[in-house]
Design a protein around this motif. Sequence first.
Motif, PDB file in Angstrom:
ATOM      1  N   PRO A 205       0.835  -1.196   0.000  1.00 52.85           N
ATOM      2  CA  PRO A 205       0.000   0.000   0.000  1.00 52.85           C
ATOM      3  C   PRO A 205       0.876   1.254   0.000  1.00 52.85           C
ATOM      4  O   PRO A 205       2.003   1.228   0.511  1.00 52.85           O
ATOM      5  CB  PRO A 205      -0.778  -0.111   1.322  1.00 52.85           C
TER       6      PRO A 205
ATOM      7  N   GLY B 204       6.637   2.348   2.462  1.00 55.72           N
ATOM      8  CA  GLY B 204       8.088   2.480   2.426  1.00 55.72           C
ATOM      9  C   GLY B 204       8.775   1.824   1.234  1.00 55.72           C
ATOM     10  O   GLY B 204       9.997   1.644   1.255  1.00 55.72           O
TER      11      GLY B 204
ATOM     12  N   ARG C  33       2.710   7.769   8.599  1.00 58.90           N
ATOM     13  CA  ARG C  33       3.803   7.946   7.629  1.00 58.90           C
ATOM     14  C   ARG C  33       3.334   8.782   6.438  1.00 58.90           C
ATOM     15  O   ARG C  33       4.064   9.647   5.946  1.00 58.90           O
ATOM     16  CB  ARG C  33       4.292   6.590   7.124  1.00 58.90           C
TER      17      ARG C  33
ATOM     18  N   ASN D  86       7.910  -3.569   7.376  1.00 59.74           N
ATOM     19  CA  ASN D  86       8.784  -2.398   7.472  1.00 59.74           C
ATOM     20  C   ASN D  86       8.480  -1.627   8.749  1.00 59.74           C
ATOM     21  O   ASN D  86       7.725  -0.662   8.750  1.00 59.74           O
ATOM     22  CB  ASN D  86       8.611  -1.496   6.244  1.00 59.74           C
TER      23      ASN D  86
END
Length: 189
Positions: free
Chosen positions: A11, A15, A134, A169
């Motif tokens: 998605p 990252g 993020r 991640n």
Amino acid sequence: MTGKLIIISAPSGCGKSTIIHEIEERGNVEMKFSVSATNRAPRPGEQHGVNYYFLTTEEFHDKVVAGEFLEYEEVYPGRFYGTLRSEIDRRLECGDIIVLDIDVNGGLNVKKVYGDRALSIFIQPPTIESLRSRLEGRGTESPEVIDQRVSRAEYEISLAPKFDVTIVNDYLPQAVTEAEETIKAFIKR
Ligand code: ADP
Ligand code: 5GP
């Protein structure tokens, strides 16, 4: 000599770009990046032919009709992204290792076409909340677009088991090392 494909899917905001960039920086694996085409607008600092081939919607559709795409997806409503055959076929024949940063459906489609010549890696966020923060931290999308990307993420994560390997991640250096080692082992095979 024939090359190989490394498919990295996840998605948005998990990252992928960061991990690919870090592997390139470490310089232990020589990979060529497949530059995709898209009709989305460039973000500040993004360059045509480097990050993407930025096309108008009409130019994108002309290439679809001309059969120039190996695969393409409407990843978000009205936003098209596609892998150009010209980025892959000739370079594979030269023996290159080509890395593709593409969405989950596109990644599974490319894996179907190339089978054992492709390694499909799914990058997973530790949690959906961390994914949202993020995306907010990256600061490149509006709150509406972030909502759209987070809600699509739940569907995308459900497809993770279809990939060859899943890497979480969480701590970035560890995720990079894991991805690098997996890629090295695949190239040697
Ligand atoms: P993608 O290419 O999958 O859309 P990015 O590589 O652009 O995602 O990463 C999204 C944001 O998250 C960036 O701002 C990046 O610096 C940050 N980020 C990436 N990996 C981590 C991590 N392990 N921990 C914290 N932040 C991260
Ligand atoms: P972004 O707009 O954040 O650069 O990318 C949005 C999503 O489109 C990401 O999941 C990215 O991996 C995906 N994407 C980028 N290029 C391609 C492509 O060529 N094909 C497909 N199917 N998805 C792509």
